[in-house]
Design an enzyme around this catalytic site. Structure first.
Site, PDB file in Angstrom:
ATOM      1  N   TRP A 175      34.835   6.512  -4.580  1.00  0.00           N
ATOM      2  CA  TRP A 175      35.497   5.248  -4.249  1.00  0.00           C
ATOM      3  C   TRP A 175      36.835   5.487  -3.545  1.00  0.00           C
ATOM      4  O   TRP A 175      37.636   6.326  -3.977  1.00  0.00           O
ATOM      5  CB  TRP A 175      35.719   4.448  -5.534  1.00  0.00           C
TER       6      TRP A 175
ATOM      7  N   SER B 291      31.200  10.764  -8.286  1.00  0.00           N
ATOM      8  CA  SER B 291      31.736   9.506  -8.804  1.00  0.00           C
ATOM      9  C   SER B 291      30.894   8.315  -8.317  1.00  0.00           C
ATOM     10  O   SER B 291      29.693   8.261  -8.574  1.00  0.00           O
ATOM     11  CB  SER B 291      33.214   9.389  -8.421  1.00  0.00           C
TER      12      SER B 291
ATOM     13  N   LEU C 219      43.721   7.692  -7.490  1.00  0.00           N
ATOM     14  CA  LEU C 219      43.593   9.104  -7.114  1.00  0.00           C
ATOM     15  C   LEU C 219      44.340   9.991  -8.104  1.00  0.00           C
ATOM     16  O   LEU C 219      43.851  11.053  -8.494  1.00  0.00           O
ATOM     17  CB  LEU C 219      44.128   9.341  -5.697  1.00  0.00           C
ATOM     18  N   ALA C 220      45.548   9.574  -8.505  1.00  0.00           N
ATOM     19  CA  ALA C 220      46.343  10.365  -9.453  1.00  0.00           C
ATOM     20  C   ALA C 220      45.604  10.508 -10.786  1.00  0.00           C
ATOM     21  O   ALA C 220      45.644  11.572 -11.422  1.00  0.00           O
ATOM     22  CB  ALA C 220      47.705   9.719  -9.659  1.00  0.00           C
ATOM     23  N   LEU C 221      44.902   9.449 -11.212  1.00  0.00           N
ATOM     24  CA  LEU C 221      44.128   9.500 -12.458  1.00  0.00           C
ATOM     25  C   LEU C 221      43.039  10.569 -12.402  1.00  0.00           C
ATOM     26  O   LEU C 221      42.660  11.128 -13.424  1.00  0.00           O
ATOM     27  CB  LEU C 221      43.441   8.152 -12.696  1.00  0.00           C
TER      28      LEU C 221
ATOM     29  N   ASP D  73      38.221  15.094 -17.587  1.00  0.00           N
ATOM     30  CA  ASP D  73      38.039  13.867 -16.805  1.00  0.00           C
ATOM     31  C   ASP D  73      38.412  12.634 -17.633  1.00  0.00           C
ATOM     32  O   ASP D  73      37.842  12.402 -18.702  1.00  0.00           O
ATOM     33  CB  ASP D  73      36.577  13.775 -16.341  1.00  0.00           C
TER      34      ASP D  73
ATOM     35  N   HIS E  33      38.396  15.031 -12.757  1.00  0.00           N
ATOM     36  CA  HIS E  33      37.409  14.204 -12.051  1.00  0.00           C
ATOM     37  C   HIS E  33      36.972  14.789 -10.708  1.00  0.00           C
ATOM     38  O   HIS E  33      36.041  14.277 -10.097  1.00  0.00           O
ATOM     39  CB  HIS E  33      37.998  12.798 -11.848  1.00  0.00           C
TER      40      HIS E  33
END
EC number: 3.1.1.85
Length: 256
Positions: free
Chosen positions: A22, A82, A144-146, A207, A235
């Protein structure tokens, strides 16, 4: 049917389609394409509405699959990361004769937490959808940071993801919202239990978006599939651990 951006490279006798996640695009694979192109014919795809595949309105998962399949090779290994894992999984269900093996990376057949099923809380996904309408660039950056949180190279990995997004035109807020809707509503748990082709699932132990506790549940639900957990990855294991990631794909190719 409108075409999407599609690039083929590599000399290998085995075709490998790579589907990104995503908010991103095919440039996210730059860290592994030099190694893989020596062994595979790679098909690098920008999903409809993402990266260079512009001019698309938000699509359902089924619509996305039809568009990708229209340009795909006759037979290939399909690898999806993802959100791309949901697309690749639907391809395998819809056109199994076109799939020599399915590989999902940091992906879940059902991203949304439901009852005892571990996933992203629906209110978190709804929050992202709401924030998109206010400041969608910042929302994408937060997402993105997650994805790299907790890894030894988290900052560097997050920068690599961010560069892949910022190097091209950002997807529209509508397309991003449509992608979140797929993550919120798709549930392929039952459908994939009947899959008979080779199926490899790759995860990162750290993740925060696809909890590792789903791995043994799916091992039991899908006994014909194989799972591998990268101990120090989050992730995006192909970014944090590219050498081990490529070795895993080469081992799969050797079995086919």
């Amino acid at each position: 049917m409108k075409d999407i951006w599609w690039q083929t490279k590599g000399e290998g006798d085995c075709h490998l389609v790579l589907l990104h996640g995503w908010g991103l695009n095919a440039q996210v694979w730059d860290c592994i394409t030099p190694e893989l192109s020596a062994h595979f014919t790679l098909h690098l795809v920008d999903l409809p509405g993402y990266g260079r595949s512009t001019g698309f309105s938000p699509l359902s998962l089924g619509q996305m699959v039809d568009i990708v399949l229209a340009q795909a090779p006759e037979r290939a290994i399909w690898l999806g990361w993802s959100l791309g894992g949901l697309v690749a999984s639907r391809v395998a269900l819809q056109a199994p004769e076109r799939v020599s093996a399915l590989v999902t990376v940091a992906s879940s057949p059902c991203f949304s937490a439901q009852g005892e099923w571990a996933g992203i809380k629906p209110e978190v996904l709804a929050g992202f959808q709401h924030q998109l309408s206010e400041d969608f660039q910042r929302t994408v950056e937060r997402f993105l940071a997650l994805q790299t949180l907790g890894t030894e190279t988290a900052r560097q990995d997050a920068r690599q993801l961010k560069n892949a997004v910022l190097s091209l035109e950002m997807p529209s807020a509508e397309v991003l919202n449509g992608g979140l809707e797929i993550l919120k509503t798709a549930d392929l748990r039952e459908a994939l239990s009947s899959l008979t082709l080779p199926f490899l699932r790759l995860y990162g132990r750290l993740d925060g978006l696809v909890p590792r506790k789903i791995v043994p549940v799916l091992d039991e639900m899908w006994p014909a599939s194989e799972s591998i957990v990268f101990a120090k990855a989050a992730h995006a294991p192909f970014i944090s651990h590219p050498a081990e990631f490529c070795e895993t794909l080469l081992a799969l190719k050797a079995k086919l």
